[in-house]
Design an enzyme around this catalytic site. Structure first.
Site, PDB file in Angstrom:
ATOM      1  CG  ASP A 188      -2.048   1.028   1.082  1.00 10.63           C
ATOM      2  OD1 ASP A 188      -2.331   1.450  -0.058  1.00 10.63           O
ATOM      3  OD2 ASP A 188      -2.623   1.430   2.106  1.00 10.63           O
ATOM      4  CG  LEU A 189       5.189   3.002  -1.700  1.00  9.98           C
ATOM      5  CD1 LEU A 189       5.756   3.060  -0.299  1.00  9.98           C
ATOM      6  CD2 LEU A 189       6.262   2.604  -2.705  1.00  9.98           C
TER       7      LEU A 189
END
Length: 748
Positions: free
Chosen positions: A201-202
């Protein structure tokens, strides 16, 4: 209440205390929370209503909130060490705990306690995952966490998120700086052994800045897999606009983070997303089936073509075709920043910068607000630039006329004949007189100054009135000099301190016989910075590291980068005595050699002019100048950093087994030694200093035949895996948990 705005508080008894002092007394239970307090002009309130704590941290203010809970700015006060540290504390909301308990069918009171323990375990997993990256400076460090009272204390970053920073002005140099540091953080996570850590979930909201440096946070998201609706946002999910095609299908690889990295850099460079859709379904369709917008055409900055090529490769649909994080670091590091122009997009300080910026931005912008989430002022920027350019031209004209008037006045003053000589400065005169006086005092008292520096006893003179008593007519007293033996007592003569001679600095040449120089590397962690030289022994193939020994009581020496492997032993000594050899494991040759006695290890070392490390040499190499209990800069043991019993216990727990169970076959399960270099290196570049196998050293025990071992092994508990633990075996003993590491000493 924001306690950062108030520094001092008045108590009901008249005492005035600082905010940190009140927190320390509350945590130590030295003050009653019902006691009244107030600010300088505020009303009286109980301490419990103003000062709140979470664990051992005082809450200063709220940093943010979300569906899961809140984030607070806390302070840790240590009275014994006089230490104060700001931290960011994440804590779940009470409503989330109740909802989670209800969805699992638990009763009110027992269910809430059960939910606390479950979410606390989530925080514990996040702390364990992030602790594996403690050495990397571009990952937010976990400071503390609690399972019973669920919270997690993280390193506080004083510049907010990257999303907030993108709303301000930045330069081309900032873009390269951010790209390189984000890629460095991903490289550290993807290179962990035995399993790589994937973020999943960058996005800019999960990237923080502290003093201009990038810090990636929320690595624990990939392991939070609860299915309750209240925790569905924590499940190893993703943000759609930054998600890769395989992430939409529920799959995740290291290349998934590379796609998200490319989306972030696309938004930074182009001020818009590479994929846009009216709804979530249309957005996912474009991400899965279409190509991104051409970054070279959408770019607002004149970047190097290698950056455009790299980001285009990152958007490949096939995960095998995307570059690795190491390749991304190499591309951004290869660009020379010194030759790049510092062009801003908002902040204007020079006329040249204004002109370049005005020409680089488009005159008519048709992109919607959704495509530019962090650049809401882009449409109003052109008018502002034009106004500032006109104002700069007006100021330049005014400065030109003012300079002309100044030159004319100077010319008239030069032609005038009634110039008066300048007066001498009184300060200069006083300074000269002061220097002369000090010089005269020094010259007159040079002997006393010399005695003071070298601490020599002064010759004393004793006056007697014997002459005046016998002959009262003579009033002049007679002075008698005390003999030298009485003047210089023996105790003072022994305490005399003479100037020390400068120690000779031993310089090791870059070229060493029998070795080939492979590189010079610098490692950093906080305030510790080590520069070492690496060599390779031509005959055995052993890699050595020349350690810096300046300022310590050790002669220069090189130590093996890894423990001696089975392949290196068999090549030199013939027969391989190891139990976990290539007949048991495919990569057995890369495992450390074991089942060798201290005398066998000495025979191997003496054959090539090596030696076993002394206790001081081994401990210095293990610590690597880090002032902490463990070389990764933390006082907390991290099982994933050390191949030991605690690490194998975690591995076997996932398989439903126990490491200490007698029915478990360690060889079949693979929970024994691992190939050298499986654990992260320390700040000298040395691997496996703790765990894997004990290492023979030169120290001798109480018995004449006992020899020292250090570092712990694959079957040792955590208490034996540190730089201070010492144990002894017989010099004839051969064990499957004992190996060695070679040392090359240099004589003074």
């Amino acid at each position: 209440m924001d306690l950062t705005k108030h520094k001092h508080w008045q108590l009901q008894n008249g005492q005035v205390l600082a905010t940190t002092e009140i927190f320390s007394k509350i945590i130590a239970q030295e003050i009653d929370k019902n006691e009244l307090c107030r600010t300088q002009q505020g009303a009286w309130q109980p301490l419990g209503n103003v000062f709140s704590t979470i664990g051992k941290y005082g809450i200063l203010r709220e940093l943010g909130s979300g569906a899961f809970g809140k984030v607070y700015l806390g302070i840790e006060v240590d009275k014994r060490q006089r230490h104060e540290r700001l931290v960011a504390i994440k804590k779940p909301a009470e409503s989330v705990l109740r909802q989670y308990a209800q969805e699992e069918g638990k009763s009110d009171r027992e269910g809430e306690m059960w939910a606390r323990m479950q979410i606390g375990q989530v925080f514990s997993n996040e702390a364990l995952l992030t602790a594996r990256l403690a050495i990397c400076p571009h990952v937010v460090k976990v400071i503390d966490h609690s399972v019973t009272e669920p919270y997690i204390a993280l390193e506080f970053c004083n510049e907010g998120t990257l999303a907030q920073r993108m709303a301000k002005s930045y330069t081309i140099k900032d873009i390269y700086h951010w790209g390189r540091q984000i890629a460095c953080g991903l490289q550290a996570a993807h290179s962990l052994q035995p399993d790589a850590l994937i973020h999943r979930d960058l996005k800019p909201q999960n990237i923080l800045l502290h003093n201009g440096e990038i810090k990636i946070s929320d690595f624990g998201t990939s392991q939070m897999t609860y299915m309750a609706e209240s925790l569905r946002s924590l499940k190893g999910g993703y943000t759609p606009k930054y998600a890769a095609p395989e992430a939409i299908n529920g799959q995740a690889y290291t290349a998934t983070d590379i796609w998200s990295f490319a989306v972030i850099m696309f938004v930074v460079i182009c001020h818009e997303y590479p994929f846009a859709g009216e709804n979530i379904t249309q957005l996912m369709m474009k991400i899965t089936c279409q190509d991104p917008k051409p970054i070279a055409k959408c770019s607002k900055f004149p970047l190097d073509n290698s950056v455009y090529d790299l980001l285009n490769r990152c958007f490949e649909k096939d995960v095998q075709q995307r570059p690795t994080a190491e390749e991304c670091v190499a591309v951004f590091s290869a660009i020379p920043l010194e030759n790049k122009q510092q062009e801003t997009i908002v902040d204007i300080s020079r006329e040249k910068t204004v002109a370049k910026t005005a020409t680089s931005l488009p005159q008519n912008s048709t992109t919607s607000h959704d495509d530019k989430p962090h650049f809401a002022e882009s449409n109003r920027l052109q008018n502002r630039l034009a106004q500032q350019a006109n104002s700069i031209q007006t100021i330049a004209a005014a400065n030109k006329s003012r300079n002309a008037r100044t030159k004319s006045r100077k010319a008239k003053a030069k032609r005038s004949t009634t110039q008066t000589p300048p007066k001498k400065s009184k300060c200069l005169l006083f300074a000269v007189i002061g220097v002369m006086v000090v010089g005269a005092v020094v010259i007159s008292q040079r002997k006393a100054i010399k005695r003071f520096i070298y601490k020599q006893p002064m010759r004393t003179k004793i006056t007697t009135n014997k002459t005046s008593a016998t002959n009262p007519v003579k009033n002049k007293p007679r002075q008698k000099t005390v003999p030298r033996k009485i003047q210089k007592p023996v105790t003072k003569e022994k305490a005399r301190v003479l100037p020390k001679e400068k120690s000779k600095k031993i310089i090791i040449s870059k070229d060493i016989d029998g070795f080939v120089f492979t590189g010079r590397i610098t490692y950093e962690l906080g305030n510790v910075r080590n520069t070492v030289r690496e060599y390779k022994h031509l005959e055995t193939g052993i890699e050595f590291v020349l350690l810096p020994t300046t300022g310590i009581d050790l002669s220069p020496f090189m130590i093996g980068k890894y423990e001696v492997t089975q392949q290196q032993w068999r090549k030199s000594m013939g027969k391989n005595p190891s139990q976990f050899n290539k007949n048991v494991y495919a990569k057995g040759d890369l495992h450390p050699v074991e089942n060798v006695s201290w005398r066998d290890a000495q025979r191997f070392c003496q054959k090539y002019g090596f030696d076993l490390p002394s206790g001081k040499q081994w401990e210095y190499a293990c610590r690597s100048r880090v002032k902490a209990y463990y070389y990764w800069g933390n006082n907390t043991f991290i099982p994933s950093y050390v191949v030991c019993a605690d690490y194998w216990q975690l591995v076997l727990q996932k398989r439903g087994k126990n490491f200490r169970d007698t029915n478990v076959n360690w060889v079949t399960e693979g929970t024994v030694t691992q190939p050298v270099g499986s654990t992260p290196r320390n700040l000298f570049g040395l691997h496996d200093m703790l765990g894997n196998v004990f290492e023979w050293c030169l120290g001798q025990g109480t018995k004449p035949d006992s020899r020292m071992v250090r570092g712990g092994s694959w079957m040792s508990p955590r208490m034996q895996c540190n730089h201070a633990y010492v144990y002894y075996f017989s010099s004839f003993a051969t064990k499957n948990e004992v190996g060695f590491r070679a040392v090359k000493n240099f004589d003074e």
